[in-house]
Motif scaffolding. Sequence first.
Motif, PDB file in Angstrom:
ATOM      1  N   TYR A  19      26.159  23.815  36.804  1.00  0.00           N
ATOM      2  CA  TYR A  19      26.884  25.079  37.423  1.00  0.00           C
ATOM      3  C   TYR A  19      26.976  25.847  36.280  1.00  0.00           C
ATOM      4  O   TYR A  19      27.545  25.726  35.212  1.00  0.00           O
ATOM      5  CB  TYR A  19      28.181  24.623  38.181  1.00  0.00           C
ATOM      6  CG  TYR A  19      27.877  23.872  39.336  1.00  0.00           C
ATOM      7  CD1 TYR A  19      27.379  24.113  40.531  1.00  0.00           C
ATOM      8  CD2 TYR A  19      28.178  22.347  38.905  1.00  0.00           C
ATOM      9  CE1 TYR A  19      27.311  23.160  41.673  1.00  0.00           C
ATOM     10  CE2 TYR A  19      28.099  21.421  40.131  1.00  0.00           C
ATOM     11  CZ  TYR A  19      27.467  21.962  41.146  1.00  0.00           C
ATOM     12  OH  TYR A  19      27.118  20.914  42.159  1.00  0.00           O
ATOM     13  N   GLY A  32      33.200  38.196  41.453  1.00  0.00           N
ATOM     14  CA  GLY A  32      31.661  37.717  41.613  1.00  0.00           C
ATOM     15  C   GLY A  32      31.823  36.227  40.926  1.00  0.00           C
ATOM     16  O   GLY A  32      32.791  35.539  40.499  1.00  0.00           O
ATOM     17  N   GLY A  33      30.594  35.671  40.898  1.00  0.00           N
ATOM     18  CA  GLY A  33      30.385  34.405  40.372  1.00  0.00           C
ATOM     19  C   GLY A  33      30.119  33.249  41.525  1.00  0.00           C
ATOM     20  O   GLY A  33      30.583  33.245  42.581  1.00  0.00           O
ATOM     21  N   ASP A  34      28.805  32.693  41.415  1.00  0.00           N
ATOM     22  CA  ASP A  34      28.582  31.543  42.317  1.00  0.00           C
ATOM     23  C   ASP A  34      28.795  29.988  41.576  1.00  0.00           C
ATOM     24  O   ASP A  34      28.226  29.101  42.007  1.00  0.00           O
ATOM     25  CB  ASP A  34      27.160  31.674  42.610  1.00  0.00           C
ATOM     26  CG  ASP A  34      26.785  32.860  43.224  1.00  0.00           C
ATOM     27  OD1 ASP A  34      27.509  33.225  44.164  1.00  0.00           O
ATOM     28  OD2 ASP A  34      25.806  33.506  43.167  1.00  0.00           O
ATOM     29  N   ALA A  35      29.407  29.847  40.516  1.00  0.00           N
ATOM     30  CA  ALA A  35      29.605  28.760  39.759  1.00  0.00           C
ATOM     31  C   ALA A  35      30.884  28.383  39.876  1.00  0.00           C
ATOM     32  O   ALA A  35      31.672  27.698  38.973  1.00  0.00           O
ATOM     33  CB  ALA A  35      29.053  28.715  38.207  1.00  0.00           C
ATOM     34  N   SER A  36      31.724  28.427  41.273  1.00  0.00           N
ATOM     35  CA  SER A  36      32.982  27.972  41.395  1.00  0.00           C
ATOM     36  C   SER A  36      32.998  26.402  41.470  1.00  0.00           C
ATOM     37  O   SER A  36      31.947  25.757  41.791  1.00  0.00           O
ATOM     38  CB  SER A  36      33.640  28.720  42.577  1.00  0.00           C
ATOM     39  OG  SER A  36      32.739  28.450  43.436  1.00  0.00           O
ATOM     40  N   GLN A  84      21.520  32.650  34.551  1.00  0.00           N
ATOM     41  CA  GLN A  84      20.369  32.389  35.044  1.00  0.00           C
ATOM     42  C   GLN A  84      19.164  31.982  34.076  1.00  0.00           C
ATOM     43  O   GLN A  84      19.179  32.528  32.773  1.00  0.00           O
ATOM     44  CB  GLN A  84      19.579  33.398  36.177  1.00  0.00           C
ATOM     45  CG  GLN A  84      20.765  33.656  37.157  1.00  0.00           C
ATOM     46  CD  GLN A  84      21.136  32.508  38.008  1.00  0.00           C
ATOM     47  OE1 GLN A  84      20.329  31.640  38.524  1.00  0.00           O
ATOM     48  NE2 GLN A  84      22.451  32.363  38.317  1.00  0.00           N
ATOM     49  N   ASP A 130      26.747  30.835  35.786  1.00  0.00           N
ATOM     50  CA  ASP A 130      26.359  31.969  36.408  1.00  0.00           C
ATOM     51  C   ASP A 130      25.194  32.534  35.589  1.00  0.00           C
ATOM     52  O   ASP A 130      24.599  33.553  35.828  1.00  0.00           O
ATOM     53  CB  ASP A 130      27.492  33.113  36.614  1.00  0.00           C
ATOM     54  CG  ASP A 130      28.499  32.768  37.714  1.00  0.00           C
ATOM     55  OD1 ASP A 130      27.619  32.602  38.724  1.00  0.00           O
ATOM     56  OD2 ASP A 130      29.544  32.963  37.502  1.00  0.00           O
ATOM     57  N   ARG A 146      33.400  23.045  42.630  1.00  0.00           N
ATOM     58  CA  ARG A 146      32.719  22.219  44.127  1.00  0.00           C
ATOM     59  C   ARG A 146      33.672  20.847  44.177  1.00  0.00           C
ATOM     60  O   ARG A 146      33.862  20.335  43.355  1.00  0.00           O
ATOM     61  CB  ARG A 146      31.395  21.800  43.975  1.00  0.00           C
ATOM     62  CG  ARG A 146      30.330  22.891  44.539  1.00  0.00           C
ATOM     63  CD  ARG A 146      30.431  24.222  43.562  1.00  0.00           C
ATOM     64  NE  ARG A 146      29.214  24.882  44.215  1.00  0.00           N
ATOM     65  CZ  ARG A 146      28.946  25.990  43.518  1.00  0.00           C
ATOM     66  NH1 ARG A 146      29.569  26.731  42.699  1.00  0.00           N
ATOM     67  NH2 ARG A 146      27.767  26.723  44.046  1.00  0.00           N
ATOM     68  N   GLN A 173      35.366  31.686  39.444  1.00  0.00           N
ATOM     69  CA  GLN A 173      34.754  33.069  39.638  1.00  0.00           C
ATOM     70  C   GLN A 173      35.285  34.057  38.401  1.00  0.00           C
ATOM     71  O   GLN A 173      36.177  33.749  37.678  1.00  0.00           O
ATOM     72  CB  GLN A 173      35.025  33.422  40.971  1.00  0.00           C
ATOM     73  CG  GLN A 173      34.313  32.623  42.209  1.00  0.00           C
ATOM     74  CD  GLN A 173      34.411  33.408  43.202  1.00  0.00           C
ATOM     75  OE1 GLN A 173      35.463  33.544  43.995  1.00  0.00           O
ATOM     76  NE2 GLN A 173      33.157  33.747  43.836  1.00  0.00           N
ATOM     77  N   TYR A 203      39.476  34.534  46.032  1.00  0.00           N
ATOM     78  CA  TYR A 203      38.501  34.037  45.125  1.00  0.00           C
ATOM     79  C   TYR A 203      38.806  32.604  44.680  1.00  0.00           C
ATOM     80  O   TYR A 203      39.659  31.942  45.274  1.00  0.00           O
ATOM     81  CB  TYR A 203      38.902  34.729  43.632  1.00  0.00           C
ATOM     82  CG  TYR A 203      40.003  34.294  42.884  1.00  0.00           C
ATOM     83  CD1 TYR A 203      40.055  33.454  41.904  1.00  0.00           C
ATOM     84  CD2 TYR A 203      41.162  35.178  43.173  1.00  0.00           C
ATOM     85  CE1 TYR A 203      41.199  33.151  41.285  1.00  0.00           C
ATOM     86  CE2 TYR A 203      42.431  34.384  42.606  1.00  0.00           C
ATOM     87  CZ  TYR A 203      42.478  33.610  41.539  1.00  0.00           C
ATOM     88  OH  TYR A 203      43.479  33.233  40.963  1.00  0.00           O
ATOM     89  N   ARG A 204      37.867  31.939  44.247  1.00  0.00           N
ATOM     90  CA  ARG A 204      37.824  30.507  43.828  1.00  0.00           C
ATOM     91  C   ARG A 204      37.790  30.274  42.315  1.00  0.00           C
ATOM     92  O   ARG A 204      37.161  31.072  41.533  1.00  0.00           O
ATOM     93  CB  ARG A 204      36.546  29.822  44.342  1.00  0.00           C
ATOM     94  CG  ARG A 204      36.372  30.017  46.195  1.00  0.00           C
ATOM     95  CD  ARG A 204      35.227  29.514  46.562  1.00  0.00           C
ATOM     96  NE  ARG A 204      33.914  29.767  46.048  1.00  0.00           N
ATOM     97  CZ  ARG A 204      33.448  30.822  46.367  1.00  0.00           C
ATOM     98  NH1 ARG A 204      33.826  31.546  47.247  1.00  0.00           N
ATOM     99  NH2 ARG A 204      32.063  31.088  45.706  1.00  0.00           N
TER     100      ARG A 204
END
Length: 228
Positions: free
Chosen positions: A224, A92-96, A228, A226, A98, A33, A29-30
């Motif tokens: 960022y 889960g999660g796409d807002a890790s 929407q 998660d 960057r 997440q 994981y990052r």
Amino acid sequence: MTPLSVIAIREIGMATVEVIFSPERALDYRAGQYLILRSPVTDTRFYFSIASAPLPGGQIVIQIGGVEAGAPAYGLVAELRLAHYAHCEGIGGDASLRESDRPLVMIAGGSGYTYARALLMEELRSGRNRSLTLIWGASRSSALYEYEWLHHLAQGVERLTVIPVVLEGEPPPGGHRGNLLEVTYGLGLDFPRSDLYVCGRPEMVRKCRAQMVARWQLDPGHFYSDVQ
């Protein structure tokens, strides 16, 4: 699913409990997440932001808020104390976090702090030297359960600024009283040149995104969340 052994459970706030798990096998994981958790007795699904950055030992930390009699969180903690294990259904999660040299601004409402906490820990481990600002809002000072630790951390890290915000009562020294977003907008930060990571109630996050884009012309690609 991956079994998670309970290493420790401790109260860290009036209604907040920290749980440290050791997974049977390493989980990929990052920072930023969330953990999809299955309780050991009732097999109920829960979602928790991972409060720790990826660690060499593989341990995972979550912070469970709202641990009050009759609440789902209370039942979950009781199950963990009884069984000493749980299951990870997934990550889960796409807002890790960057990789970036832009100033990092984290806006956390209530228990959304756990998300920002992981970002902060990972960023401090990186070789970057960008400025870090954590703005944490809660109903009152007592709900800012890790503020004292954050305050001491910021005293030793020159590039880190921690700003507490409370809706009622006296804020901690250097903090603010008022609405989290309105206080944030008044801080004079350079939002268009920053990376913003925001976690809290969905309606708060959506309002923040819309206003950052409309009022400060922030590129949505640098906001960022998660939500929407």
